[in-house]
Design a protein around this motif. Sequence first.
Motif, PDB file in Angstrom:
ATOM      1  N   VAL A 188       1.006  -1.113   0.063  1.00 47.22           N
ATOM      2  CA  VAL A 188       0.130   0.032   0.045  1.00 47.22           C
ATOM      3  C   VAL A 188       0.967   1.111  -0.075  1.00 47.22           C
ATOM      4  O   VAL A 188       1.898   1.296   0.667  1.00 47.22           O
ATOM      5  CB  VAL A 188      -0.874   0.263   1.297  1.00 47.22           C
ATOM      6  N   ILE A 189       0.531   2.294  -0.784  1.00 49.98           N
ATOM      7  CA  ILE A 189       1.310   3.366  -0.853  1.00 49.98           C
ATOM      8  C   ILE A 189       0.338   4.778  -0.878  1.00 49.98           C
ATOM      9  O   ILE A 189      -0.584   4.575  -1.657  1.00 49.98           O
ATOM     10  CB  ILE A 189       2.440   3.510  -1.951  1.00 49.98           C
ATOM     11  N   THR A 190       0.743   5.755  -0.348  1.00 46.24           N
ATOM     12  CA  THR A 190       0.110   6.842  -0.207  1.00 46.24           C
ATOM     13  C   THR A 190       0.706   7.872  -1.278  1.00 46.24           C
ATOM     14  O   THR A 190       1.760   7.896  -1.557  1.00 46.24           O
ATOM     15  CB  THR A 190      -0.057   7.535   1.044  1.00 46.24           C
ATOM     16  N   ILE A 191      -0.148   8.806  -1.740  1.00 43.42           N
ATOM     17  CA  ILE A 191       0.663   9.912  -2.510  1.00 43.42           C
ATOM     18  C   ILE A 191       1.467  10.748  -1.795  1.00 43.42           C
ATOM     19  O   ILE A 191       2.473  11.165  -2.806  1.00 43.42           O
ATOM     20  CB  ILE A 191      -0.659  11.069  -2.902  1.00 43.42           C
ATOM     21  N   GLU A 192       1.784  11.075  -0.371  1.00 42.53           N
ATOM     22  CA  GLU A 192       2.796  11.622   0.414  1.00 42.53           C
ATOM     23  C   GLU A 192       4.164  10.813  -0.060  1.00 42.53           C
ATOM     24  O   GLU A 192       5.038  11.190  -0.184  1.00 42.53           O
ATOM     25  CB  GLU A 192       2.401  11.893   1.609  1.00 42.53           C
ATOM     26  N   GLU A 193       3.853   9.419   0.320  1.00 40.24           N
ATOM     27  CA  GLU A 193       5.151   8.529  -0.056  1.00 40.24           C
ATOM     28  C   GLU A 193       5.829   8.796  -1.425  1.00 40.24           C
ATOM     29  O   GLU A 193       6.895   8.757  -1.441  1.00 40.24           O
ATOM     30  CB  GLU A 193       4.775   7.081   0.362  1.00 40.24           C
ATOM     31  N   LYS A 207       5.645  11.498  -3.324  1.00 41.75           N
ATOM     32  CA  LYS A 207       6.155  12.634  -3.378  1.00 41.75           C
ATOM     33  C   LYS A 207       7.429  12.456  -2.619  1.00 41.75           C
ATOM     34  O   LYS A 207       8.453  13.041  -3.042  1.00 41.75           O
ATOM     35  CB  LYS A 207       5.245  13.717  -2.599  1.00 41.75           C
ATOM     36  N   ASP A 208       7.444  11.798  -1.469  1.00 39.82           N
ATOM     37  CA  ASP A 208       8.893  11.741  -0.768  1.00 39.82           C
ATOM     38  C   ASP A 208      10.100  10.924  -1.747  1.00 39.82           C
ATOM     39  O   ASP A 208      10.977  11.202  -1.892  1.00 39.82           O
ATOM     40  CB  ASP A 208       8.507  11.037   0.489  1.00 39.82           C
ATOM     41  N   LEU A 209       9.431  10.079  -2.459  1.00 39.14           N
ATOM     42  CA  LEU A 209      10.194   9.232  -3.159  1.00 39.14           C
ATOM     43  C   LEU A 209      10.722  10.151  -4.499  1.00 39.14           C
ATOM     44  O   LEU A 209      12.051   9.935  -4.868  1.00 39.14           O
ATOM     45  CB  LEU A 209       9.598   8.190  -3.750  1.00 39.14           C
ATOM     46  N   LEU A 210      10.040  11.154  -4.973  1.00 43.43           N
ATOM     47  CA  LEU A 210      10.357  11.962  -5.772  1.00 43.43           C
ATOM     48  C   LEU A 210      11.345  12.965  -5.513  1.00 43.43           C
ATOM     49  O   LEU A 210      12.443  13.449  -5.977  1.00 43.43           O
ATOM     50  CB  LEU A 210       9.194  12.674  -6.587  1.00 43.43           C
ATOM     51  N   SER A 236      17.062  14.848  -4.840  1.00 43.40           N
ATOM     52  CA  SER A 236      18.163  14.995  -4.124  1.00 43.40           C
ATOM     53  C   SER A 236      19.345  14.267  -4.206  1.00 43.40           C
ATOM     54  O   SER A 236      20.492  14.705  -4.067  1.00 43.40           O
ATOM     55  CB  SER A 236      17.917  14.729  -2.443  1.00 43.40           C
ATOM     56  N   ILE A 237      19.288  13.009  -4.722  1.00 44.53           N
ATOM     57  CA  ILE A 237      20.161  12.277  -5.127  1.00 44.53           C
ATOM     58  C   ILE A 237      20.958  12.617  -6.743  1.00 44.53           C
ATOM     59  O   ILE A 237      22.161  12.679  -6.712  1.00 44.53           O
ATOM     60  CB  ILE A 237      20.063  10.486  -5.319  1.00 44.53           C
ATOM     61  N   PHE A 293      12.529   4.347 -11.876  1.00 40.82           N
ATOM     62  CA  PHE A 293      13.096   4.648 -10.425  1.00 40.82           C
ATOM     63  C   PHE A 293      12.064   4.397  -9.351  1.00 40.82           C
ATOM     64  O   PHE A 293      12.470   3.459  -8.394  1.00 40.82           O
ATOM     65  CB  PHE A 293      13.505   6.140 -10.286  1.00 40.82           C
ATOM     66  N   LEU A 294      10.881   4.506  -9.577  1.00 41.89           N
ATOM     67  CA  LEU A 294       9.811   4.161  -8.377  1.00 41.89           C
ATOM     68  C   LEU A 294       9.699   2.754  -8.483  1.00 41.89           C
ATOM     69  O   LEU A 294       9.725   2.280  -7.383  1.00 41.89           O
ATOM     70  CB  LEU A 294       8.405   5.123  -9.028  1.00 41.89           C
ATOM     71  N   ALA A 295       9.549   2.271  -9.774  1.00 41.05           N
ATOM     72  CA  ALA A 295       9.422   0.619  -9.577  1.00 41.05           C
ATOM     73  C   ALA A 295      10.652  -0.305  -8.975  1.00 41.05           C
ATOM     74  O   ALA A 295      10.357  -1.047  -8.525  1.00 41.05           O
ATOM     75  CB  ALA A 295       9.006   0.165 -11.283  1.00 41.05           C
ATOM     76  N   SER A 296      11.592   0.498  -9.319  1.00 46.32           N
ATOM     77  CA  SER A 296      12.805  -0.249  -8.678  1.00 46.32           C
ATOM     78  C   SER A 296      12.849  -0.050  -7.134  1.00 46.32           C
ATOM     79  O   SER A 296      13.330  -1.027  -6.413  1.00 46.32           O
ATOM     80  CB  SER A 296      14.266   0.023  -9.254  1.00 46.32           C
ATOM     81  N   LYS A 297      12.511   1.071  -6.647  1.00 44.43           N
ATOM     82  CA  LYS A 297      12.648   1.282  -5.482  1.00 44.43           C
ATOM     83  C   LYS A 297      11.663   0.649  -4.607  1.00 44.43           C
ATOM     84  O   LYS A 297      11.841   0.048  -3.626  1.00 44.43           O
ATOM     85  CB  LYS A 297      12.338   2.975  -5.066  1.00 44.43           C
TER      86      LYS A 297
END
Length: 142
Positions: free
Chosen positions: A17-22, A24-27, A32-33, A119-123
């Motif tokens: 389960v993932i929220t929209i805030e999570e 955003k945090d991943l983006l 940052s990286i 990126f999101l799929a790999s994380k």
Amino acid sequence: MSQNAYIKLGPASEKQVITIEEVKDLLMYYRSITSKTGDQLSWGYSEAAFPYTIEEKKEADHKWFYLKGIDPQKNKYILIGVGEEKQPESEELMNYIQISLTDISTHGDKGKANEFCKFLASKLKGELHLFNGRVMYYYPKK
């Protein structure tokens, strides 16, 4: 005609389960990286790697947001949302992230959307359904 890509979160994923805030945090983590990479190269790579601002409308109800391009000549919009769907074989709910390109999105938007999807799929170790219909599996195989 808009195009959609999906990151489906299954039982083998990092999160079910993932929220929209999570998301955003991943983006923000991605931003940052990539800025650290730019610092190492003495080049403003973060602006090239993430040329967007994160915008959210009140009617989104914490279900979606959009990335608005900083330079409108190169990048316009990418929509990102979260949702869930029933699995036909098991009747269980599967959560997903949807990345959408609008009718006015540019080729640059599609390239960046593909980068963000991967990126999101790999994380999250998810199942990525790309814009062209191909599927990439990032979760561990049994």
